[in-house]
Design a protein around this motif. Sequence first.
Motif, PDB file in Angstrom:
ATOM      1  N   LYS A   8     -28.201  -7.790   6.981  1.00  0.00           N
ATOM      2  CA  LYS A   8     -27.377  -8.772   6.499  1.00  0.00           C
ATOM      3  C   LYS A   8     -27.458 -10.257   7.362  1.00  0.00           C
ATOM      4  CE  LYS A   8     -23.841  -9.085   3.507  1.00  0.00           C
ATOM      5  NZ  LYS A   8     -22.920  -8.405   2.889  1.00  0.00           N
ATOM      6  N   ARG A   9     -26.534  -9.416   8.685  1.00  0.00           N
ATOM      7  CA  ARG A   9     -25.853 -10.528   9.243  1.00  0.00           C
ATOM      8  C   ARG A   9     -27.710 -11.356  10.011  1.00  0.00           C
ATOM      9  NH1 ARG A   9     -20.268  -9.562  11.580  1.00  0.00           N
ATOM     10  NH2 ARG A   9     -21.392 -11.731  13.223  1.00  0.00           N
ATOM     11  N   VAL A  10     -28.292 -10.425  10.344  1.00  0.00           N
ATOM     12  CA  VAL A  10     -29.529 -10.582  10.914  1.00  0.00           C
ATOM     13  C   VAL A  10     -30.019 -11.687  10.254  1.00  0.00           C
ATOM     14  CG1 VAL A  10     -31.691 -10.201  11.611  1.00  0.00           C
ATOM     15  CG2 VAL A  10     -29.777  -8.379  12.579  1.00  0.00           C
ATOM     16  N   SER A  11     -30.270 -11.533   9.481  1.00  0.00           N
ATOM     17  CA  SER A  11     -30.147 -12.861   7.926  1.00  0.00           C
ATOM     18  C   SER A  11     -30.166 -13.838   8.598  1.00  0.00           C
ATOM     19  CB  SER A  11     -30.984 -12.286   6.749  1.00  0.00           C
ATOM     20  OG  SER A  11     -30.947 -13.555   5.993  1.00  0.00           O
ATOM     21  N   GLU A  12     -28.598 -13.469   8.729  1.00  0.00           N
ATOM     22  CA  GLU A  12     -27.931 -15.505   8.634  1.00  0.00           C
ATOM     23  C   GLU A  12     -27.533 -15.597  10.092  1.00  0.00           C
ATOM     24  OE1 GLU A  12     -24.030 -13.319   8.501  1.00  0.00           O
ATOM     25  OE2 GLU A  12     -23.565 -12.928   5.973  1.00  0.00           O
ATOM     26  N   THR A  35     -31.023 -17.679   9.366  1.00  0.00           N
ATOM     27  CA  THR A  35     -31.580 -19.083   9.505  1.00  0.00           C
ATOM     28  C   THR A  35     -30.180 -19.655   9.881  1.00  0.00           C
ATOM     29  OG1 THR A  35     -30.862 -17.812   7.673  1.00  0.00           O
ATOM     30  CG2 THR A  35     -30.157 -19.740   7.129  1.00  0.00           C
ATOM     31  N   THR A  36     -29.333 -18.916  10.778  1.00  0.00           N
ATOM     32  CA  THR A  36     -28.833 -20.903  11.559  1.00  0.00           C
ATOM     33  C   THR A  36     -29.868 -21.040  13.073  1.00  0.00           C
ATOM     34  OG1 THR A  36     -27.781 -19.085  12.808  1.00  0.00           O
ATOM     35  CG2 THR A  36     -26.383 -19.894  10.808  1.00  0.00           C
ATOM     36  N   ASP A  37     -30.534 -19.790  13.278  1.00  0.00           N
ATOM     37  CA  ASP A  37     -31.541 -20.274  14.317  1.00  0.00           C
ATOM     38  C   ASP A  37     -32.568 -19.246  14.135  1.00  0.00           C
ATOM     39  OD1 ASP A  37     -33.085 -20.912  16.290  1.00  0.00           O
ATOM     40  OD2 ASP A  37     -30.960 -20.039  17.291  1.00  0.00           O
ATOM     41  N   PRO A  38     -33.517 -20.143  13.929  1.00  0.00           N
ATOM     42  CA  PRO A  38     -34.996 -19.091  13.109  1.00  0.00           C
ATOM     43  C   PRO A  38     -35.678 -18.723  14.162  1.00  0.00           C
ATOM     44  CG  PRO A  38     -34.581 -21.301  11.850  1.00  0.00           C
ATOM     45  CD  PRO A  38     -34.077 -21.909  12.687  1.00  0.00           C
ATOM     46  N   LYS A  91     -34.684 -17.647  16.753  1.00  0.00           N
ATOM     47  CA  LYS A  91     -33.521 -17.038  18.163  1.00  0.00           C
ATOM     48  C   LYS A  91     -34.780 -15.882  17.929  1.00  0.00           C
ATOM     49  CE  LYS A  91     -29.514 -17.548  18.795  1.00  0.00           C
ATOM     50  NZ  LYS A  91     -28.577 -17.049  19.058  1.00  0.00           N
ATOM     51  N   ASP A  92     -34.978 -15.366  19.179  1.00  0.00           N
ATOM     52  CA  ASP A  92     -36.172 -14.056  19.070  1.00  0.00           C
ATOM     53  C   ASP A  92     -35.040 -12.390  18.291  1.00  0.00           C
ATOM     54  OD1 ASP A  92     -37.925 -11.983  20.581  1.00  0.00           O
ATOM     55  OD2 ASP A  92     -36.412 -11.525  21.783  1.00  0.00           O
ATOM     56  N   THR A  93     -35.435 -11.480  17.782  1.00  0.00           N
ATOM     57  CA  THR A  93     -34.547 -10.827  16.849  1.00  0.00           C
ATOM     58  C   THR A  93     -33.601  -9.394  18.070  1.00  0.00           C
ATOM     59  OG1 THR A  93     -36.448 -10.481  15.617  1.00  0.00           O
ATOM     60  CG2 THR A  93     -34.637  -8.404  16.166  1.00  0.00           C
ATOM     61  N   THR A  94     -34.832  -9.441  18.687  1.00  0.00           N
ATOM     62  CA  THR A  94     -33.982  -8.899  20.192  1.00  0.00           C
ATOM     63  C   THR A  94     -32.683  -9.631  20.894  1.00  0.00           C
ATOM     64  OG1 THR A  94     -35.742  -7.749  21.210  1.00  0.00           O
ATOM     65  CG2 THR A  94     -34.283  -8.207  22.399  1.00  0.00           C
ATOM     66  N   CYS A  95     -32.088 -10.743  20.910  1.00  0.00           N
ATOM     67  CA  CYS A  95     -31.361 -11.570  21.347  1.00  0.00           C
ATOM     68  C   CYS A  95     -30.607 -11.659  20.492  1.00  0.00           C
ATOM     69  CB  CYS A  95     -31.701 -13.088  21.228  1.00  0.00           C
ATOM     70  SG  CYS A  95     -30.288 -14.246  21.986  1.00  0.00           S
ATOM     71  N   ILE A  96     -31.075 -11.698  19.220  1.00  0.00           N
ATOM     72  CA  ILE A  96     -29.933 -11.442  17.431  1.00  0.00           C
ATOM     73  C   ILE A  96     -28.855 -10.345  17.679  1.00  0.00           C
ATOM     74  CG2 ILE A  96     -29.215 -11.567  15.090  1.00  0.00           C
ATOM     75  CD1 ILE A  96     -32.417 -13.574  15.153  1.00  0.00           C
ATOM     76  N   LEU A  97     -30.294  -9.191  18.085  1.00  0.00           N
ATOM     77  CA  LEU A  97     -29.065  -7.363  18.353  1.00  0.00           C
ATOM     78  C   LEU A  97     -27.921  -7.585  19.177  1.00  0.00           C
ATOM     79  CD1 LEU A  97     -32.577  -6.090  17.241  1.00  0.00           C
ATOM     80  CD2 LEU A  97     -30.390  -6.008  15.723  1.00  0.00           C
ATOM     81  N   ASN A  98     -28.495  -8.509  20.580  1.00  0.00           N
ATOM     82  CA  ASN A  98     -27.445  -7.877  22.019  1.00  0.00           C
ATOM     83  C   ASN A  98     -26.517  -9.213  21.048  1.00  0.00           C
ATOM     84  OD1 ASN A  98     -29.292  -6.690  23.337  1.00  0.00           O
ATOM     85  ND2 ASN A  98     -30.406  -7.848  23.835  1.00  0.00           N
ATOM     86  N   GLU A  99     -26.251  -9.929  20.715  1.00  0.00           N
ATOM     87  CA  GLU A  99     -25.355 -10.685  19.678  1.00  0.00           C
ATOM     88  C   GLU A  99     -25.118 -10.071  19.300  1.00  0.00           C
ATOM     89  OE1 GLU A  99     -26.131 -14.756  18.799  1.00  0.00           O
ATOM     90  OE2 GLU A  99     -27.397 -15.288  20.123  1.00  0.00           O
ATOM     91  N   LEU A 100     -24.825  -9.064  18.349  1.00  0.00           N
ATOM     92  CA  LEU A 100     -24.046  -8.621  17.371  1.00  0.00           C
ATOM     93  C   LEU A 100     -24.219  -7.171  18.057  1.00  0.00           C
ATOM     94  CD1 LEU A 100     -26.616  -8.628  14.110  1.00  0.00           C
ATOM     95  CD2 LEU A 100     -24.525  -9.501  13.983  1.00  0.00           C
TER      96      LEU A 100
END
Length: 190
Positions: A132-136, A139-142, A144-153
Amino acid sequence: MEIFQEKDDYFLSNVQTIDEITDSKKQKLFALLRWPPVVQGAVCTWPCFNIREVGASDAQSKNCVACGRIGVAVRVLMYGQPYNSTTLEGCQPDPNAINEKDFLMCRICATRVELLSKVTHQKYLMYIECAKRVSEKRTTDPTKDTTCILNELLADESWLNQLFVDVRTSWAEIDSIEHSYNSKNSVRSQ
């Protein structure tokens, strides 16, 4: 599934450690509750549940399906997508479990269902929360790379700490139930 396909030792070893602790807590709770196998199986199969109040006629005349005491207060309805506990991929439920989803219980057992469900489905529920957090974020930055999103989380310490506190709270509740049970039994034996 990717963790297993890539044989990511860092994640696999940590997931295994948490799974071992969680499984020991779940087994401890099973032993303390001594519920019928059909109730235990339902909680382990269905990751979601609703609790609804029952009418006064049921409350006085029916026994709790879990503990057997007379007087039920709620109906516990189990549902959701069964899944493989290792990979978290959806799977078909045990054919015997399909019709075992609806239980009349006392309030105490209903709260125990909630705790047992949290512990049993801890990894799955955490995966859903993370997805859910990855999806959010996506949504805010379509772009953005998945690895970057995971690192942010993974860098979001307050969110990770809250997840950890939730897990530790469930584990502590089980330890508290065990302590209470052991205290009652030591008083009876004196």
